[in-house]
Design a protein around this motif. Structure first.
Motif, PDB file in Angstrom:
ATOM      1  N   MET B 167       0.836  -1.219   0.036  1.00 53.90           N
ATOM      2  CA  MET B 167       0.082  -0.021  -0.005  1.00 53.90           C
ATOM      3  C   MET B 167       0.753   1.341  -0.089  1.00 53.90           C
ATOM      4  O   MET B 167       0.622   2.183  -0.886  1.00 53.90           O
ATOM      5  N   CYS B 168       1.821   1.288   1.027  1.00 52.72           N
ATOM      6  CA  CYS B 168       2.833   2.445   0.806  1.00 52.72           C
ATOM      7  C   CYS B 168       3.381   2.586  -0.444  1.00 52.72           C
ATOM      8  O   CYS B 168       3.665   3.662  -1.185  1.00 52.72           O
ATOM      9  N   TYR B 170       2.553   1.416  -3.450  1.00 50.91           N
ATOM     10  CA  TYR B 170       1.679   2.138  -4.455  1.00 50.91           C
ATOM     11  C   TYR B 170       1.446   3.536  -4.387  1.00 50.91           C
ATOM     12  O   TYR B 170       1.656   4.351  -5.291  1.00 50.91           O
ATOM     13  N   PHE B 171       1.486   4.194  -3.168  1.00 51.75           N
ATOM     14  CA  PHE B 171       1.260   5.890  -3.084  1.00 51.75           C
ATOM     15  C   PHE B 171       2.610   6.342  -3.367  1.00 51.75           C
ATOM     16  O   PHE B 171       2.239   7.499  -3.940  1.00 51.75           O
ATOM     17  N   ILE B 172       3.482   5.975  -2.869  1.00 53.12           N
ATOM     18  CA  ILE B 172       4.993   6.495  -3.088  1.00 53.12           C
ATOM     19  C   ILE B 172       5.180   6.613  -4.797  1.00 53.12           C
ATOM     20  O   ILE B 172       5.595   7.653  -5.361  1.00 53.12           O
TER      21      ILE B 172
END
Lengths: 221, 221
Positions: B167-168, B170-172
């Motif tokens: 999840m981290c 993906y956003f990064i």
């Protein structure tokens, strides 16, 4: 009246500060607007909501900020002043570049966490015509780029950072730090996360720090 | 009528496809809308501009898409279908995870470069109420997260990626790849760059690739 026109008008007509009482009123109005944007998770609010919350009258808002756009610009300037003061303090610390970069990233993620409206507000103002975009760039974006350039130079001089283009670095860092906060819908619908808790915020900041610090490292420390 | 209502109406009332001629008309309308958004660097256009460009009538647009929001959703679905097909092809390649990740990042940056409206369009639609946000998440965001999760697993299994929360990640990645394109104003006012050239796009993609690949590496290859 277009958005550009109303913002330009706001820039022209903002009232002057007048001693302590007037400064306090101005502060109360700014705080009320921030609180409303956080509570509504939106920058879409009316001046009458501010009046209701503060017990102050609409002409007072007009006197201090001209109109809503003037008020929004004042919020950006206030938040920018805080952020720049923190950057200056961090820059002056007698600390290695890698520790400063960790603190810089942590500070960014915390700022988006505390003021989730910031991202949308910057977007909105940057689209408000050249004068406003330039002003927002001057107070908010330029100080960050100057800080980062000096930080990258320090890290290279210390032998711990490899060289990286500061412009690319700026967009990578800011884009990474803000994206989880800018796309809460994706967070909810794809990852089933309804609210960004303090733990998620910490994990996200940590993931960015680890990736960036290792990604920029020369392997020496 | 609110944005949510108009989009919900568009979802209900989109006309069915009818053979080749109708499919071609639909395609012409989608292409015209894309071209107008690229030319104007804005998602703010009227249906009459589409009529003018295509020589087709407003009732035809209504028949195919219901209204402008329906047309915008169809553009997202078309662009998503292309992107997902590319991701599927990349996932199926008999290539190491680090090479796939490089190609994934390059593809992302190229997509934002070619269709600069994509970012604003996704933002706009994600804010259009839960039904539309869920639909956009399903067609655009979920397939990317599934691809990335498999890619990260592959890299860890190959011993070349350290574990990182998907999840981290993906956003990064998405935040970093889109930010230069989302903040053209900052690019202009702070860095004096008026237009993102092919060279800037390539340098930016390369900087992201180098930072992320080194940042996620175990040091073995």
């Amino acid at each position: 009246m277009s958005q550009t026109d109303t913002v330009a008008k706001a820039l022209r007509s903002r009232g002057p500060r007048k001693g302590t009482t007037s400064a306090q009123t101005r502060l109360d109005l700014l705080n009320a607007a921030s609180e409303i944007m956080i509570a509504k998770d939106s920058i879409d609010f009316s001046l009458s909501e501010i009046c209701l919350r503060t017990g102050l009258s609409a002409p007072l808002i007009q006197y201090h900020f001209g109109n809503k756009e003037g008020l929004l610009l004042a919020i950006i300037e206030r938040d920018a002043a805080r952020a720049v003061a923190q950057l200056d303090a961090l820059a002056a610390m007698p600390t290695s570049a890698d520790r400063k970069l960790r603190m810089h990233i942590e500070g960014f993620v915390k700022a988006y966490f505390r003021t989730p409206y910031l991202n949308r507000l910057l977007h909105y103002m940057m689209a408000s015509g050249d004068d406003v975009a330039k002003r927002v760039s001057d107070v908010f974006v330029k100080p960050i780029t100057v800080f980062q350039k000096n930080l990258l130079d320090q890290g290279v001089a210390e032998g711990i950072f490899r060289p990286i283009d500061p412009m690319c670095f700026y967009f990578i860092i800011v884009g990474a730090c803000e994206h989880m906060f800018a796309r809460r819908c994706a967070l909810q619908h794809v990852f089933g996360v309804d609210a960004i808790t303090d733990e998620i915020r910490r994990d996200y900041g940590q993931a960015i720090m680890d990736l960036v610090l290792q990604g920029i490292s020369t392997g020496r420390s």
